[in-house]
Design an enzyme around this catalytic site. Structure first.
Site, PDB file in Angstrom:
ATOM      1  N   MET A 174       1.164  -0.948   0.055  1.00  0.00           N
ATOM      2  CA  MET A 174       0.276  -0.231  -0.143  1.00  0.00           C
ATOM      3  C   MET A 174       1.199   1.317  -0.280  1.00  0.00           C
ATOM      4  O   MET A 174       0.395   2.595   0.683  1.00  0.00           O
ATOM      5  CB  MET A 174      -0.819   0.014   1.137  1.00  0.00           C
ATOM      6  CG  MET A 174      -1.775  -1.396   1.822  1.00  0.00           C
ATOM      7  SD  MET A 174      -4.167  -0.876   1.979  1.00  0.00           S
ATOM      8  CE  MET A 174      -2.850  -0.719   3.786  1.00  0.00           C
ATOM      9  N   LEU A 225       6.602   3.356   1.344  1.00  0.00           N
ATOM     10  CA  LEU A 225       7.984   1.801   1.259  1.00  0.00           C
ATOM     11  C   LEU A 225       8.723   1.898   2.491  1.00  0.00           C
ATOM     12  O   LEU A 225       9.332   3.524   2.557  1.00  0.00           O
ATOM     13  CB  LEU A 225       8.409   1.988   0.260  1.00  0.00           C
ATOM     14  CG  LEU A 225       7.423   1.389  -0.662  1.00  0.00           C
ATOM     15  CD1 LEU A 225       7.501   1.398  -2.475  1.00  0.00           C
ATOM     16  CD2 LEU A 225       6.583   0.362  -1.055  1.00  0.00           C
ATOM     17  N   HIS A 226       9.056   1.171   3.000  1.00  0.00           N
ATOM     18  CA  HIS A 226       9.732   1.071   4.557  1.00  0.00           C
ATOM     19  C   HIS A 226      10.624  -0.231   4.469  1.00  0.00           C
ATOM     20  O   HIS A 226      10.225  -0.728   3.335  1.00  0.00           O
ATOM     21  CB  HIS A 226       9.457   1.288   5.709  1.00  0.00           C
ATOM     22  CG  HIS A 226       8.548   0.023   5.597  1.00  0.00           C
ATOM     23  ND1 HIS A 226       8.732  -1.419   6.265  1.00  0.00           N
ATOM     24  CD2 HIS A 226       6.361   0.069   6.760  1.00  0.00           C
ATOM     25  CE1 HIS A 226       7.694  -1.472   6.261  1.00  0.00           C
ATOM     26  NE2 HIS A 226       6.517  -0.819   6.818  1.00  0.00           N
ATOM     27  N   HIS A 242       9.005  -3.491   3.585  1.00  0.00           N
ATOM     28  CA  HIS A 242       8.841  -3.525   2.227  1.00  0.00           C
ATOM     29  C   HIS A 242      10.090  -3.580   1.327  1.00  0.00           C
ATOM     30  O   HIS A 242       9.915  -5.026  -0.035  1.00  0.00           O
ATOM     31  CB  HIS A 242       8.394  -2.052   1.709  1.00  0.00           C
ATOM     32  CG  HIS A 242       6.944  -2.032   2.525  1.00  0.00           C
ATOM     33  ND1 HIS A 242       6.430  -0.498   3.029  1.00  0.00           N
ATOM     34  CD2 HIS A 242       5.836  -2.428   2.404  1.00  0.00           C
ATOM     35  CE1 HIS A 242       5.524  -0.666   3.316  1.00  0.00           C
ATOM     36  NE2 HIS A 242       4.421  -1.841   2.978  1.00  0.00           N
ATOM     37  N   ASP A 293       2.688  -9.049   8.905  1.00  0.00           N
ATOM     38  CA  ASP A 293       0.475  -9.417   9.087  1.00  0.00           C
ATOM     39  C   ASP A 293       0.593 -10.903   8.985  1.00  0.00           C
ATOM     40  O   ASP A 293      -0.010 -11.499   7.722  1.00  0.00           O
ATOM     41  CB  ASP A 293       0.097  -8.432   8.243  1.00  0.00           C
ATOM     42  CG  ASP A 293       1.028  -7.153   7.884  1.00  0.00           C
ATOM     43  OD1 ASP A 293      -0.368  -6.571   8.625  1.00  0.00           O
ATOM     44  OD2 ASP A 293       1.824  -7.240   7.094  1.00  0.00           O
ATOM     45  N   GLN A 348      -2.970 -12.287   7.747  1.00  0.00           N
ATOM     46  CA  GLN A 348      -2.307 -12.005   6.230  1.00  0.00           C
ATOM     47  C   GLN A 348      -2.421 -12.944   5.488  1.00  0.00           C
ATOM     48  O   GLN A 348      -2.468 -13.259   4.515  1.00  0.00           O
ATOM     49  CB  GLN A 348      -2.101 -11.017   5.762  1.00  0.00           C
ATOM     50  CG  GLN A 348      -2.133 -10.098   4.541  1.00  0.00           C
ATOM     51  CD  GLN A 348      -2.060  -9.216   4.230  1.00  0.00           C
ATOM     52  OE1 GLN A 348      -3.127  -7.686   4.376  1.00  0.00           O
ATOM     53  NE2 GLN A 348      -0.938  -8.546   4.411  1.00  0.00           N
ATOM     54  N   SER A 357       6.102  -0.104  10.172  1.00  0.00           N
ATOM     55  CA  SER A 357       5.017  -0.079  10.146  1.00  0.00           C
ATOM     56  C   SER A 357       4.601   1.138   9.043  1.00  0.00           C
ATOM     57  O   SER A 357       4.939   2.455  10.198  1.00  0.00           O
ATOM     58  CB  SER A 357       4.096  -1.092  10.722  1.00  0.00           C
ATOM     59  OG  SER A 357       2.845   0.036   9.889  1.00  0.00           O
TER      60      SER A 357
END
Ligand code: AMP
Length: 297
Positions: free
Chosen positions: A33, A36-37, A40, A153, A156, A188
Site C-alpha cells: 500500500m 515504503l520502508h 517492504h 501481518d 494476512q 509499519s
C-alpha cells in the site's frame, strides 16, 4: 524501471517482457500500500534474488478499510516510493487509481472462512475480504509465479496462502521475516502516526512478545499465565488499549490453552489513534529427558 497505472498497460508490458525472457522465467509480485520502508524493501530484495522480473504494486485498497478507519489519512508518498523501488532494482511499479481497480462497486466477495474470524478479523469485520479481493485481482492481473508477503501481518499471510491453495492459483506464496527498528518495534507505514511519547511506548509491544517467549522458555505452558506477562508489560508502558493479545495455533489461528506445540503470539494495541499489530512464533523447548546410561544407572 517503468511505472504503469492501467491494467491494459501492465498486461501488455508483462506480455512483452515474458516474450523477451527465457522460457521458465519467473515474475515476482510484491503487493504493497506504499509509504515504503525497510520492511517492504526486504520483500523486494527477496523477490529480486528469486525472480527475473519484479513487480511492486502500490495501491491503498479502499475495500480493506472499515468506514471508521484511516483510508483517507493513510500515508501516501508516491515520489519517495518510486525512488525506493528504483534504488532496489524493481522492474515494474503498478500504481493504479482506485477507479482502475474498482470501476464499479464489486459484487464479488472472496471470503476465507474461519481463519479471518479471530485476531484482527474480530475488530475489523470485512477487512480480510477486502484484502483477499484485491490480492486475487492482482494475482489475475500480474499472473506472477511468486508473491511476497511479510510475517509482520501473520494472519494476512496465512489467509492469502489458504486462498491461493483453495482457488488453485499456481503461485508460490513467500513469507519474509519481520523487519524491526533497533528497539524492536516492527516497521509499519502507520508508525508515522505515532507521537514522540507513543513511539517510546510502542517498544512495549515487542517487549511483551519477548516476555511471552521467555515465559515459555522458563517452562510455563498455560496460555493465560503466559499472556498475563505480555499484558502487564503493555499496561505498565502507559495508556494503551489492548485489542487482543493471544497465543494461537500458527496454522488454524485458533486460540490455544496450553503451549505444547509451536504457537504464534499475536497482538494488536491501540496507542491513541494508531493501531499497531505484531507477532512472534514461539516454540516450546522439549521437556528435558534423562536417558539412563550405564554410568547413571
Ligand atoms: P502494507 O504496505 O502495509 O500493506 O504491506 C505490504 C507488505 O509488506 C505486506 O505483505 C506486509 O506484511 C509487509 N510488511 C509490512 N511491514 C513489514 C515489516 N516490518 N517487515 C516485513 N514485512 C513487512
Amino acid at each position: 524501471m517503468i511505472l504503469l497505472q492501467t491494467i491494459p498497460d501492465l498486461r501488455r508490458h508483462l506480455e512483452e517482457r515474458r516474450r523477451q525472457l527465457p522460457a521458465g522465467a519467473v515474475v515476482g509480485l510484491v503487493p504493497t500500500m506504499g509509504a515504503l520502508h525497510a520492511g517492504h524493501v526486504s520483500l523486494i530484495h527477496a523477490a529480486r534474488k528469486d525472480c527475473d522480473c519484479v513487480v511492486v504494486s502500490i495501491f491503498v485498497n479502499p475495500t480493506q478499510f472499515g468506514p471508521a478507519e484511516d483510508y483517507h489519512a493513510y500515508p501516501r508518498t508516491p515520489q519517495a516510493d518510486c525512488e525506493v523501488c528504483e534504488r532496489n532494482g524493481v522492474d515494474v511499479i503498478f500504481q493504479p487509481d482506485p477507479h482502475e481497480i474498482y470501476p464499479v462497486p464489486p459484487r464479488t466477495q472472496v471470503h476465507v472462512a474461519g481463519l479471518t474470524a479471530g485476531l484482527c478479523g474480530r475488530s475489523r469485520p470485512g477487512h480480510f475480504d477486502g484484502v483477499c479481493l484485491v490480492v486475487c485481482k492482482l494475482f489475475n492481473i500480474v499472473q506472477p509465479q511468486r508473491a511476497y508477503f511479510g510475517q509482520k501481518d501473520a494472519q494476512q499471510a496465512t489467509v492469502i496462502r489458504r486462498m491461493a491453495a483453495d482457488l488453485d492459483f499456481p503461485i508460490d506464496i513467500v513469507v519474509c521475516p519481520t523487519v524491526r527498528e533497533p528497539d524492536g518495534l516492527a516497521l509499519s507505514s502507520r508508525n508515522a502516526y505515532l507521537t514522540a511519547e507513543q513511539r517510546r511506548q510502542a517498544s512495549a509491544l515487542y517487549q511483551a512478545l519477548q516476555a511471552m517467549q521467555q515465559a515459555v522458555r522458563e517452562g510455563l505452558r498455560r496460555a493465560p499465565e503466559i499472556t498475563a506477562r505480555g499484558r502487564a508489560i503493555i499496561q505498565a508502558s502507559g495508556p494503551a488499549a489492548i485489542d487482543y493479545l493471544e497465543l494461537v495455533d500458527p496454522e488454524s489461528l485458533e486460540p490455544v490453552e496450553s503451549v505444547d506445540q509451536p504457537v504464534l503470539a499475536a497482538l494488536a494495541v491501540r496507542l491513541g489513534r494508531c493501531r499497531l499489530i505484531d507477532n512472534m512464533p514461539i516454540e516450546p523447548l522439549p521437556v528435558p529427558c534423562w536417558t539412563a546410561t550405564p554410568e547413571t544407572r
